[in-house]
Design a protein around this motif. Structure first.
Motif, PDB file in Angstrom:
ATOM      1  N   THR A  38       8.524  -7.575   5.785  1.00 10.69           N
ATOM      2  CA  THR A  38       8.755  -6.311   5.556  1.00 10.69           C
ATOM      3  C   THR A  38       9.147  -5.415   5.307  1.00 10.69           C
ATOM      4  N   ASP A  39       9.060  -3.969   4.886  1.00 12.41           N
ATOM      5  CA  ASP A  39       9.792  -3.340   3.939  1.00 12.41           C
ATOM      6  C   ASP A  39       9.210  -1.831   4.525  1.00 12.41           C
ATOM      7  N   LEU A  42       0.969  -0.890   0.332  1.00 15.72           N
ATOM      8  CA  LEU A  42       0.089   0.051   0.583  1.00 15.72           C
ATOM      9  C   LEU A  42       1.309   0.803  -0.361  1.00 15.72           C
ATOM     10  N   GLU A  43       0.403   2.445  -0.857  1.00 16.87           N
ATOM     11  CA  GLU A  43       1.355   2.807  -1.089  1.00 16.87           C
ATOM     12  C   GLU A  43       0.639   5.032  -1.046  1.00 16.87           C
ATOM     13  N   SER A  44       1.152   5.699   0.178  1.00 17.62           N
ATOM     14  CA  SER A  44       0.906   7.269   0.040  1.00 17.62           C
ATOM     15  C   SER A  44       1.725   8.634  -0.579  1.00 17.62           C
ATOM     16  N   LYS A  45       0.881   9.076  -1.342  1.00 16.65           N
ATOM     17  CA  LYS A  45       1.235   9.752  -1.618  1.00 16.65           C
ATOM     18  C   LYS A  45       0.877  11.163  -1.400  1.00 16.65           C
ATOM     19  N   ARG A  49       4.295   0.701   2.650  1.00 19.25           N
ATOM     20  CA  ARG A  49       4.453  -0.698   3.450  1.00 19.25           C
ATOM     21  C   ARG A  49       4.323  -1.861   2.254  1.00 19.25           C
ATOM     22  N   ARG A  50       5.892  -2.099   2.417  1.00 22.01           N
ATOM     23  CA  ARG A  50       5.753  -3.731   1.449  1.00 22.01           C
ATOM     24  C   ARG A  50       6.389  -4.979   1.903  1.00 22.01           C
ATOM     25  N   LEU A  51       4.556  -5.560   1.909  1.00 17.86           N
ATOM     26  CA  LEU A  51       5.110  -7.023   2.047  1.00 17.86           C
ATOM     27  C   LEU A  51       5.672  -8.725   1.180  1.00 17.86           C
ATOM     28  N   PHE A  52       6.293  -9.176   2.082  1.00 19.38           N
ATOM     29  CA  PHE A  52       6.674 -10.115   1.463  1.00 19.38           C
ATOM     30  C   PHE A  52       5.931 -11.608   1.657  1.00 19.38           C
ATOM     31  N   GLU A  53       6.062 -12.951   0.504  1.00 20.07           N
ATOM     32  CA  GLU A  53       5.662 -13.519   0.696  1.00 20.07           C
ATOM     33  C   GLU A  53       6.424 -14.700   1.796  1.00 20.07           C
ATOM     34  N   THR A  54       8.127 -14.419   1.347  1.00 16.18           N
ATOM     35  CA  THR A  54       9.594 -15.237   1.579  1.00 16.18           C
ATOM     36  C   THR A  54       9.125 -14.685   3.310  1.00 16.18           C
ATOM     37  N   ASP A  55      10.101 -16.217   4.061  1.00 17.57           N
ATOM     38  CA  ASP A  55      10.048 -15.234   5.524  1.00 17.57           C
ATOM     39  C   ASP A  55      12.097 -14.169   5.667  1.00 17.57           C
ATOM     40  N   ARG A  56      11.722 -14.095   6.383  1.00 16.80           N
ATOM     41  CA  ARG A  56      13.191 -12.759   6.226  1.00 16.80           C
ATOM     42  C   ARG A  56      13.554 -12.752   6.733  1.00 16.80           C
ATOM     43  N   PHE A  57      15.449 -12.468   6.436  1.00 23.33           N
ATOM     44  CA  PHE A  57      16.663 -13.586   6.756  1.00 23.33           C
ATOM     45  C   PHE A  57      17.564 -12.354   8.133  1.00 23.33           C
ATOM     46  N   ILE A  58      18.209 -13.045   8.730  1.00 21.42           N
ATOM     47  CA  ILE A  58      18.858 -12.999  10.464  1.00 21.42           C
ATOM     48  C   ILE A  58      20.237 -13.517  10.834  1.00 21.42           C
TER      49      ILE A  58
END
Length: 351
Positions: free
Chosen positions: A220-221, A172-175, A196-205
């Protein structure tokens, strides 16, 4: 020949409620076909052992608008391009790019406009290394106050990286944008985007000196971007844009800070020739020592770049162009990179 300062942008907008008349456009239909031969000294865009070759390239563009009601306008914009190498051993780099935008705008009052738009861009190579599909659906509200135009908008967007679908995302994006017409020739623009970018993959740590997947915790980014642009339209056209992008991620390797400075100028020369010069400089710094995400690397022009073009019109609808492009690695990124292209083309223009 006169210099046309207009840039085409397309948005699809839905009309509601009471309205004010919308201004008619002088050229509701524009189209062009540009085709020619190009030399590329780094066909596969590699940092080491580049291959060179000749190719044919074409571009098709179509822009139209119509007013179904006195207070509403529909716009449609489509672009398509392709390149095909002469040598079979380079055919893996053959590419097709297609994009479109559809828009509908509704003028509530002379000062107030509602817009909604849908857009899509698809890149397909014979060997799918950098293929992607991206697009979105958005809504915005514009307010014009004297020489200032303000716009607030929101959108749903997606990014699909074809070689690795798990690297795709949706957001979802706002401008927020502001444009100030300082005079007939000068204007300034300021804009901010949050996604707010949502991914299907698990995060890396990071686990000690190793990286591992944090199972059950999706990536999430938060992506922030701000730009400032100055533009001049007179005997020549010139613009300068500075942008700052910040990506904050809960996944190791994806955080970055990118600064971009872009300048361009188009001006007439003797004997009805026109010259265009564009310079783009990028400086990127990464929070972590490695970069995993392919999202910021898929575009071939996501580099430092110098592009020069010399063009001349013939008759009412024809144009010849010679274009040279130099791409270099952006500042702050590892291995050296260089790519040069030389493009000679003829174009048919209709408006």
């Amino acid at each position: 020949m006169t210099l046309d300062p207009k840039k085409t942008s397309v948005v699809f907008l839905i009309a509601l409620g009471l309205s004010a008349p919308i201004q008619a456009e002088e050229n509701p239909l524009q189209a062009s076909l540009r085709s020619g031969v190009e030399f590329d000294d780094n066909v596969n865009r590699e940092s080491a052992n580049p291959q060179s070759g000749f190719l044919s390239r074409y571009f098709v563009a179509f822009n139209t608008s119509t007013q179904p009601f006195e207070h509403a306008r529909i716009r449609f914009n489509a672009k398509h391009g392709g390149k095909f190498f002469f040598e079979n051993e380079l055919a893996n780099a053959d590419t097709l790019v297609t994009q479109f935008s559809l828009a509908f705008e509704h003028q509530f009052l002379p000062e107030l406009m509602l817009d909604t738009h849908v857009d899509m861009k698809d890149r397909t190579e014979r060997l799918p290394i950098r293929d992607y599909n991206r697009g979105g659906l958005g809504l915005g509200l514009s307010l014009s106050l004297a020489d200032v135009r303000l716009r607030l908008g929101g959108a749903y967007r997606y990014f699909a990286f074809k070689p690795n679908p798990s690297s795709g995302s949706s957001n979802l994006e706002s401008k927020a944008n502001a444009n100030w017409a300082i005079s007939h020739a000068f204007s300034m623009s300021l804009g901010y985007t949050f996604a707010r970018r949502l991914f299907e993959t698990d995060r890396f740590i990071q686990d000690g000196s190793e990286l591992r997947v944090d199972e059950g915790r999706v990536r999430t980014d938060d992506f922030h971007s701000v730009y400032l642009q100055a533009r001049y339209t007179g005997p020549f056209i010139a613009s300068a844009t500075y942008s700052l992008s910040l990506n904050i991620s809960n996944s190791f390797g994806q955080e970055l800070l990118r600064q971009t400075l872009t300048t361009s100028a188009t001006f007439p020369l003797w004997f009805d020739f026109f010259a265009t010069i564009k310079l783009e400089l990028q400086r990127t710094s990464y929070e972590d020592p490695v970069l995993i995400d392919a999202d910021f690397l898929v575009d071939e022009d996501n580099r430092n770049a110098v592009i020069t073009s010399l063009a001349r019109g013939f008759g009412e609808h024809w144009e010849a162009e010679l274009r040279y492009s130099l791409f270099l690695q952006e500042f702050g990124v590892g291995a050296d990179y260089q790519r040069q292209t030389l493009f000679l083309a003829m174009a048919f223009l209709f408006d």
